[in-house]
Design an enzyme around this catalytic site. Structure first.
Site, short mmCIF file in Angstrom:
data_model
loop_
_atom_site.label_atom_id
_atom_site.label_comp_id
_atom_site.label_asym_id
_atom_site.label_seq_id
_atom_site.Cartn_x
_atom_site.Cartn_y
_atom_site.Cartn_z
N LYS A 22 -3.55 -16.84 -42.49
CA LYS A 22 -3.29 -15.95 -41.35
C LYS A 22 -3.03 -16.87 -40.17
CE LYS A 22 -5.11 -11.60 -39.85
NZ LYS A 22 -3.84 -10.89 -39.82
N1 PXG Z 1 -0.53 -8.79 -44.62
C1 PXG Z 1 -0.25 -9.42 -43.46
C2 PXG Z 1 0.95 -10.26 -43.37
C3 PXG Z 1 -1.12 -9.29 -42.36
O1 PXG Z 1 -0.87 -9.92 -41.23
C4 PXG Z 1 -2.49 -7.81 -43.71
C5 PXG Z 1 -1.61 -8.01 -44.76
C6 PXG Z 1 -3.71 -6.96 -43.92
O2 PXG Z 1 -4.87 -7.76 -43.99
P1 PXG Z 1 -6.29 -7.21 -43.54
O3 PXG Z 1 -7.22 -8.34 -43.76
O4 PXG Z 1 -6.15 -6.83 -42.10
O5 PXG Z 1 -6.60 -6.02 -44.39
C7 PXG Z 1 -2.26 -8.48 -42.49
C8 PXG Z 1 -3.20 -8.36 -41.34
C9 PXG Z 1 -1.50 -5.49 -36.16
C10 PXG Z 1 -1.75 -6.73 -36.93
O6 PXG Z 1 -1.70 -5.52 -34.93
C11 PXG Z 1 -2.09 -6.65 -38.25
C12 PXG Z 1 -2.32 -7.80 -38.99
C13 PXG Z 1 -2.15 -8.99 -38.37
C14 PXG Z 1 -1.79 -9.06 -37.06
C15 PXG Z 1 -1.60 -7.93 -36.31
O7 PXG Z 1 -1.09 -4.49 -36.78
N2 PXG Z 1 -2.63 -7.61 -40.31
#
Ligand code: PXG
Length: 293
Positions: A151
């Site tokens: 991330k």
């Molecule tokens: N894939 C990607 C590429 C992400 O960035 C997820 C999947 C979901 O992961 P989690 O751990 O959250 O279940 C993410 C994470 C937003 C935002 O504001 C969302 C993410 C990252 C940055 C901003 O919607 N999601």
């Protein structure tokens, strides 16, 4: 009202929460982050988010000067200082202040900051009726380039996909990996349901191992669904009975149309609705308390 931000060991007002133009997080996207949610006075899946952050830090050889417990306390204290029981938390770690060269050895100390704010959710209408999405031209990075499992602060790949998605008139995009298999959305993981099986791409397909993804897989297994991590193509989505996305911001959200093809009945599916309900229940009990009283 001005937020209180954690920045490098101190709590400061939003207006004073500033970092240098020589910070490598800004100059090179050299850093990592977590998006975390607090629900009902608890920080959801806090351990999982912190573990992912420290695994990523280790992989990119970034030295975190706080222990995991101290980092958790930073999050809890940021919530307390802002009097928040339901919130979106952004925890960011950059390589820190350096010079104009790439070399991370020029950055003596990582920059750490934490923001806790009220969350802007998708409109309820989209949860009730489901999302319409399209696949876009921009592919997910390969594992050997900017590993999609990190991330990292390099989100240009996903931002290009978001722009393309908006150009096609939808608010979210499906991204494929370099081999053409389905990877994920720009900030969410993807699932399909077919013949009683819940299917999501494996992490080696070029996806972030989402905390929400993992939680939903456990909830589905508890409901007796067979959970499979396997590669699939767009054709498998078009012929799925149900499709949904998962992520910290979106939680669980149904997808009803992909590239003009109607998925299942064209309405949020029964299993998607059940998993959404299970997920909401889990948010009530999971994670440490913010305020003890
Ligand atoms: N894939 C990607 C590429 C992400 O960035 C997820 C999947 C979901 O992961 P989690 O751990 O959250 O279940 C993410 C994470 C937003 C935002 O504001 C969302 C993410 C990252 C940055 C901003 O919607 N999601």
């Amino acid at each position: 009202m001005s937020l209180t931000i954690y920045l490098n060991g101190q709590f400061v007002k939003e207006e004073e929460a500033k970092i240098s133009v020589f910070d490598h997080g800004l100059l090179y996207g050299d850093g990592i982050f977590e998006g975390i949610r607090a629900y009902h006075n608890r920080v959801f899946k806090l351990d999982e988010h912190i573990d992912r952050l420290y695994e990523n830090a280790n992989s990119i050889m970034l030295d975190l000067w706080l222990s995991k417990d101290e980092m958790k306390e930073v999050i809890l204290e940021t919530l307390r200082k802002n009097n928040l029981r339901d919130a979106y938390i952004r925890l960011v770690v950059t390589r820190g202040y350096g010079d104009l060269g790439l070399d991370p050895a020029k950055c003596p100390k990582a920059t750490i900051f934490c923001i806790a704010a009220k969350i802007q959710l998708y409109p309820q209408e989209l949860y009730d009726n489901g999302l319409v999405v399209n696949t876009v031209a921009t592919r997910r990075n390969t594992n050997e380039s900017t590993n999609p499992r990190f991330k990292s602060l390099n989100y240009l790949n996903n931002i290009m996909a978001k722009i393309e998605s908006k150009l096609t008139g939808t608010i979210e995009a499906i991204m494929l990996n370099n081999e053409g298999y389905v990877a994920e959305a720009t900030g969410d993981n993807i699932f399909i349901i077919k013949k009683g099986q819940l299917i999501t791409p494996p992490t080696y397909a070029g996806v972030l191992e989402g905390v929400t993804r993992n939680a939903v897989m456990e909830l589905a297994a508890k409901r007796g669904l067979e959970v499979k991590e396997t590669l699939f193509s767009r054709h498998d989505i078009y012929s799925a009975e149900e499709c949904f996305l998962t992520g910290t911001a979106a939680e669980v959200i149904s997808v009803i149309k992909v590239d003009g093809r109607v998925i299942g009945s064209g309405k949020p599916g029964e299993m998607t609705k059940s998993l959404t309900a299970d997920f909401r229940e889990l948010t009530k009990v999971d994670g440490p308390l913010i305020f003890k009283d």
